[in-house]
Design a protein around this motif. Structure first.
Motif, short mmCIF file in Angstrom:
data_model
loop_
_atom_site.label_atom_id
_atom_site.label_comp_id
_atom_site.label_asym_id
_atom_site.label_seq_id
_atom_site.Cartn_x
_atom_site.Cartn_y
_atom_site.Cartn_z
N ASP A 40 8.72 3.61 40.48
CA ASP A 40 8.01 2.78 39.50
C ASP A 40 8.62 2.97 38.11
OD1 ASP A 40 6.22 1.55 41.19
OD2 ASP A 40 4.66 3.06 40.93
N VAL A 41 8.86 4.23 37.75
CA VAL A 41 9.42 4.56 36.43
C VAL A 41 10.45 5.66 36.60
CG1 VAL A 41 8.94 5.37 34.10
CG2 VAL A 41 7.24 3.99 35.28
N ASP A 42 11.66 5.43 36.14
CA ASP A 42 12.71 6.43 36.13
C ASP A 42 13.74 5.99 35.10
OD1 ASP A 42 13.20 8.88 37.33
OD2 ASP A 42 13.08 8.02 39.33
N ALA A 43 13.98 6.83 34.10
CA ALA A 43 14.89 6.45 33.03
C ALA A 43 16.26 6.08 33.58
CB ALA A 43 15.02 7.57 32.01
N PHE A 44 16.85 7.01 34.33
CA PHE A 44 18.14 6.70 34.95
C PHE A 44 18.31 7.55 36.21
CE2 PHE A 44 22.66 6.34 35.62
CZ PHE A 44 22.84 4.99 35.42
N PRO A 45 17.82 7.07 37.34
CA PRO A 45 17.93 7.83 38.59
C PRO A 45 19.37 7.85 39.09
CG PRO A 45 16.99 5.66 39.00
CD PRO A 45 17.09 5.79 37.51
N LYS A 98 10.99 -0.49 39.33
CA LYS A 98 10.17 -1.31 38.43
C LYS A 98 10.63 -1.22 36.99
CE LYS A 98 6.45 -2.99 40.80
NZ LYS A 98 5.81 -4.30 40.66
N PHE A 99 10.86 0.03 36.52
CA PHE A 99 11.21 0.25 35.11
C PHE A 99 12.29 1.32 35.07
CE2 PHE A 99 10.37 2.34 30.94
CZ PHE A 99 10.67 1.26 30.14
N SER A 100 13.52 0.88 34.86
CA SER A 100 14.64 1.82 34.93
C SER A 100 15.89 1.19 34.34
CB SER A 100 14.89 2.22 36.38
OG SER A 100 16.13 2.87 36.52
N ASP A 101 16.77 2.03 33.78
CA ASP A 101 18.07 1.56 33.31
C ASP A 101 19.00 1.22 34.47
OD1 ASP A 101 17.73 1.53 30.61
OD2 ASP A 101 19.30 2.97 30.15
N LEU A 102 18.65 1.62 35.66
CA LEU A 102 19.50 1.36 36.81
C LEU A 102 19.72 -0.13 36.99
CD1 LEU A 102 20.84 3.19 38.98
CD2 LEU A 102 18.97 2.58 40.50
N ASN A 103 18.68 -0.93 36.68
CA ASN A 103 18.77 -2.38 36.82
C ASN A 103 19.77 -2.99 35.85
OD1 ASN A 103 16.02 -1.28 37.44
ND2 ASN A 103 15.79 -3.27 38.39
#
Length: 312
Positions: free
Chosen positions: A219-224, A242-247
């Motif tokens: 759901d939330v991960d800054a940069f997995p 959902k909410f991440s820099d990965l996207n």
């Protein structure tokens, strides 16, 4: 010595740093380093950094700000850190923006610097057959079994995939407070015999070699980095964040299949595409190899670091 840098690890963690403080200070005086890297968010670290006469000092932050301390303590921390360090790096724009909202003056010394990952070699093995031709297809997941990591969705996905084919098996590596709840969910669905719980793994490369596909939820991960680690080990990835820099870093249908809305039916269809088209898997792997070499290699990291030294 790598990339023309000599390096030595001198301390880790509050108690280790505190108990070995004199030895660390002595080590720094003897080696006379040109740069000192500090990782983490310990107050002791930033207070002690004032004592070391090093030309360039860099702090790296790799954590969500709300997970460790209050906004007020973070503000005090960054007030001191800005005066103690020449540069402060963050592995994602999410973490950087969180820090700037807490202490806007940090923008004078703040940078984004990606994590160094093991970059795949040129001679990566290419797939020559479809995964569906295997007797068993192993879908893996790795991480902490906590609410925001959404391993409940992994279990739900496993149920849907087994409805499509009995070739699927599943491996979960990790641990956490929700492990028993997740096992109960698998048992409720009647699929617990199809899931292997690997526990904490010391060498993730061994785990990646044992799976055919990695599915990652959050759901939330800054940069997995789990999806990128899997890609570096030649494992095709499907991610829903959902909410991440990965996207912002991974491009859907170029590096992997990635979405932001946890659509399980879409994932089932995409897994079907992957296991029936080895050429698609090879295209994903080739694109990812170039991305990792350009953005996540040691060469890229230290090139940007040298730029920061010159401008500090």
């Amino acid at each position: 010595k790598k990339n023309n840098f000599n390096y030595q690890i001198i301390g880790r963690g509050f108690f280790k740093t505190f108990l070995k403080f004199y030895k660390i200070a002595q080590n720094i005086r003897i080696n006379n380093p040109e740069c000192l890297f500090c990782f983490g968010h310990q107050f002791l670290t930033i207070f002690s950094i004032f004592l070391f006469p090093v030309s360039h000092k860099e702090l790296s932050i790799h954590c969500h700000h709300g997970d460790f301390r209050s906004k007020l303590l973070w503000k005090i921390y960054y007030f001191i850190a800005k005066r103690a360090f020449n540069s402060i790096t963050f592995s994602s724009s999410i973490m950087l923006n969180q820090a700037l909202r807490i202490y806007p003056k940090l923008n004078e010394v703040a940078y984004i610097n990606r994590t160094i990952l093991s970059v795949p070699k040129e001679n990566l093995k290419k797939f020559e057959n479809n995964l569906f031709e295997k007797n068993v297809i192993i879908v893996g997941g790795l991480g902490w079994f906590i609410k925001r990591k959404r391993f409940d969705l992994f279990i739900n996905l496993a149920k849907l995939l087994l409805e499509e084919s009995n070739k699927f098996r599943f491996k979960l590596a990790g641990d956490g407070p929700l492990k028993s709840e997740l096992k109960a969910r698998a048992s409720l669905f009647g699929i617990d015999d199809f899931i292997e719980w690997c526990g904490l793994v010391e060498d993730t490369k061994i785990f990646y070699k044992s799976i055919d596909i990695l599915v990652y939820f959050t759901d939330v991960d800054a940069f997995p980095i789990v999806p990128l680690e899997a890609m570096a080990n030649n494992v095709p990835v499907l991610a829903s964040t959902k909410f991440s820099d990965l996207n912002q870093v991974l491009e859907n249908k170029k590096h992997c299949f990635i979405q932001d809305n946890h659509d399980l039916n879409l994932l089932v269809n995409q897994i079907s595409l992957l296991i029936n088209d080895y050429k698609l898997v090879n295209r994903f792997n080739e694109s990812t190899k170039k991305l990792l070499q350009n953005e996540f290699s040691a060469k890229s990291y230290f090139s940007k670091f040298e730029e920061r030294i010159k401008t500090s």
